[in-house]
Design a protein around this motif. Structure first.
Motif, mmCIF file in Angstrom:
data_model
loop_
_atom_site.group_PDB
_atom_site.id
_atom_site.type_symbol
_atom_site.label_atom_id
_atom_site.label_comp_id
_atom_site.label_asym_id
_atom_site.label_seq_id
_atom_site.Cartn_x
_atom_site.Cartn_y
_atom_site.Cartn_z
ATOM 1 N N THR A 37 0.843 -1.197 0.000
ATOM 2 C CA THR A 37 0.000 0.000 0.000
ATOM 3 C C THR A 37 0.873 1.240 0.000
ATOM 4 O O THR A 37 2.035 1.212 0.436
ATOM 5 C CB THR A 37 -0.930 0.053 1.231
ATOM 6 O OG1 THR A 37 -0.140 0.148 2.417
ATOM 7 C CG2 THR A 37 -1.854 -1.144 1.287
ATOM 8 N N GLU A 38 0.311 2.329 -0.491
ATOM 9 C CA GLU A 38 1.047 3.591 -0.503
ATOM 10 C C GLU A 38 1.475 3.979 0.907
ATOM 11 O O GLU A 38 2.605 4.408 1.129
ATOM 12 C CB GLU A 38 0.171 4.678 -1.124
ATOM 13 C CG GLU A 38 0.879 5.998 -1.287
ATOM 14 C CD GLU A 38 -0.001 7.032 -1.973
ATOM 15 O OE1 GLU A 38 0.532 7.746 -2.829
ATOM 16 O OE2 GLU A 38 -1.202 7.103 -1.652
ATOM 17 N N ARG A 68 -0.245 1.351 -10.474
ATOM 18 C CA ARG A 68 -0.969 1.792 -9.284
ATOM 19 C C ARG A 68 -2.409 1.316 -9.408
ATOM 20 O O ARG A 68 -3.032 1.482 -10.462
ATOM 21 C CB ARG A 68 -0.917 3.307 -9.166
ATOM 22 C CG ARG A 68 -1.571 3.837 -7.925
ATOM 23 C CD ARG A 68 -1.302 5.298 -7.753
ATOM 24 N NE ARG A 68 -1.653 6.053 -8.938
ATOM 25 C CZ ARG A 68 -2.447 7.111 -8.936
ATOM 26 N NH1 ARG A 68 -2.949 7.564 -7.824
ATOM 27 N NH2 ARG A 68 -2.710 7.741 -10.057
ATOM 28 N N GLN A 69 -2.921 0.722 -8.323
ATOM 29 C CA GLN A 69 -4.286 0.215 -8.305
ATOM 30 C C GLN A 69 -4.950 0.581 -6.995
ATOM 31 O O GLN A 69 -4.270 0.857 -6.007
ATOM 32 C CB GLN A 69 -4.305 -1.305 -8.427
ATOM 33 C CG GLN A 69 -3.777 -1.847 -9.708
ATOM 34 C CD GLN A 69 -3.846 -3.360 -9.739
ATOM 35 O OE1 GLN A 69 -4.407 -4.002 -8.865
ATOM 36 N NE2 GLN A 69 -3.250 -3.950 -10.761
ATOM 37 N N THR A 70 -6.255 0.539 -6.998
ATOM 38 C CA THR A 70 -7.017 0.650 -5.762
ATOM 39 C C THR A 70 -7.695 -0.694 -5.570
ATOM 40 O O THR A 70 -8.432 -1.145 -6.453
ATOM 41 C CB THR A 70 -8.065 1.778 -5.854
ATOM 42 O OG1 THR A 70 -7.381 2.991 -6.143
ATOM 43 C CG2 THR A 70 -8.818 1.928 -4.550
ATOM 44 N N GLN A 71 -7.403 -1.337 -4.436
ATOM 45 C CA GLN A 71 -7.895 -2.692 -4.221
ATOM 46 C C GLN A 71 -7.997 -2.964 -2.729
ATOM 47 O O GLN A 71 -7.381 -2.293 -1.913
ATOM 48 C CB GLN A 71 -6.934 -3.680 -4.878
ATOM 49 C CG GLN A 71 -7.465 -5.081 -4.956
ATOM 50 C CD GLN A 71 -6.616 -5.949 -5.865
ATOM 51 O OE1 GLN A 71 -5.850 -5.462 -6.693
ATOM 52 N NE2 GLN A 71 -6.748 -7.239 -5.707
ATOM 53 N N PRO A 79 -11.037 -0.272 0.170
ATOM 54 C CA PRO A 79 -9.906 -0.387 -0.769
ATOM 55 C C PRO A 79 -8.834 0.674 -0.491
ATOM 56 O O PRO A 79 -9.134 1.771 -0.043
ATOM 57 C CB PRO A 79 -10.547 -0.139 -2.132
ATOM 58 C CG PRO A 79 -12.008 -0.336 -1.943
ATOM 59 C CD PRO A 79 -12.298 -0.005 -0.514
ATOM 60 N N LYS A 80 -7.610 0.315 -0.770
ATOM 61 C CA LYS A 80 -6.459 1.211 -0.575
ATOM 62 C C LYS A 80 -5.667 1.327 -1.871
ATOM 63 O O LYS A 80 -5.705 0.442 -2.722
ATOM 64 C CB LYS A 80 -5.522 0.652 0.512
ATOM 65 C CG LYS A 80 -6.153 0.512 1.872
ATOM 66 C CD LYS A 80 -6.390 1.859 2.476
ATOM 67 C CE LYS A 80 -7.012 1.730 3.855
ATOM 68 N NZ LYS A 80 -7.424 2.992 4.390
ATOM 69 N N VAL A 81 -4.913 2.433 -1.995
ATOM 70 C CA VAL A 81 -4.014 2.609 -3.135
ATOM 71 C C VAL A 81 -2.796 1.721 -2.899
ATOM 72 O O VAL A 81 -2.199 1.740 -1.819
ATOM 73 C CB VAL A 81 -3.575 4.083 -3.275
ATOM 74 C CG1 VAL A 81 -2.514 4.233 -4.354
ATOM 75 C CG2 VAL A 81 -4.782 4.960 -3.579
#
Length: 106
Positions: A37-38, A68-71, A79-81
Motif C-alpha cells: 500500500t502507498e 498503481r491500483q485501488t484494491q 480499498p487502498k491505493v
C-alpha cells in the motif's frame, strides 16, 4: 539488498522495486498484502521523505515498471491505493538482484 533506514540508498527507485518484489508473494486475487500500500511504502521508506518517494513511484509508473491500483488489502475494510510490479518491473528487479541491472532504471 534493501538499504537500512539510517543509510539512504543512492537510488530510491531500485529500493522501491526491490521492496515490491519482496512482498509480491503475499498477494492473492482479491486481497493484497498491506506492505504494497502507498501508506506502508511511505512508512518503510520514511527516511527518503514523501516527495522523493512519490516522485520515484511516479517515475516507475511512467516507465511501466509498476502499476498503481485501488484494491482491498488484508486487514482493511475499504480499498487502498497500492503499487504492484509489472512483468517488466519484476524482470528488472530480478536483474538487479542478480547483478545485471547495475542499479539503474533504464
Amino acid at each position: 539488498m534493501l538499504s537500512s533506514p539510517t543509510i539512504p540508498s543512492p537510488d530510491a527507485k531500485t529500493d522501491l522495486l526491490l521492496h515490491l518484489l519482496a512482498h509480491r508473494a503475499h498477494q492473492t486475487r482479491f486481497e493484497m498484502d498491506k506492505f504494497v500500500t502507498e501508506f506502508a511504502i511511505m512508512k518503510a521508506f520514511r527516511w527518503m521523505g514523501p516527495h522523493k518517494i512519490r516522485s520515484a513511484l511516479q517515475d516507475l509508473e511512467t516507465r511501466r515498471l509498476v502499476t498503481r491500483q485501488t484494491q482491498y488489502v488484508v486487514g482493511y475494510n475499504e480499498p487502498k491505493v497500492l503499487y504492484l510490479l509489472t512483468p517488466a518491473g519484476r524482470l528488472f528487479s530480478k536483474r538487479v538482484i542478480a547483478g545485471d541491472g547495475k542499479h539503474e532504471t533504464h
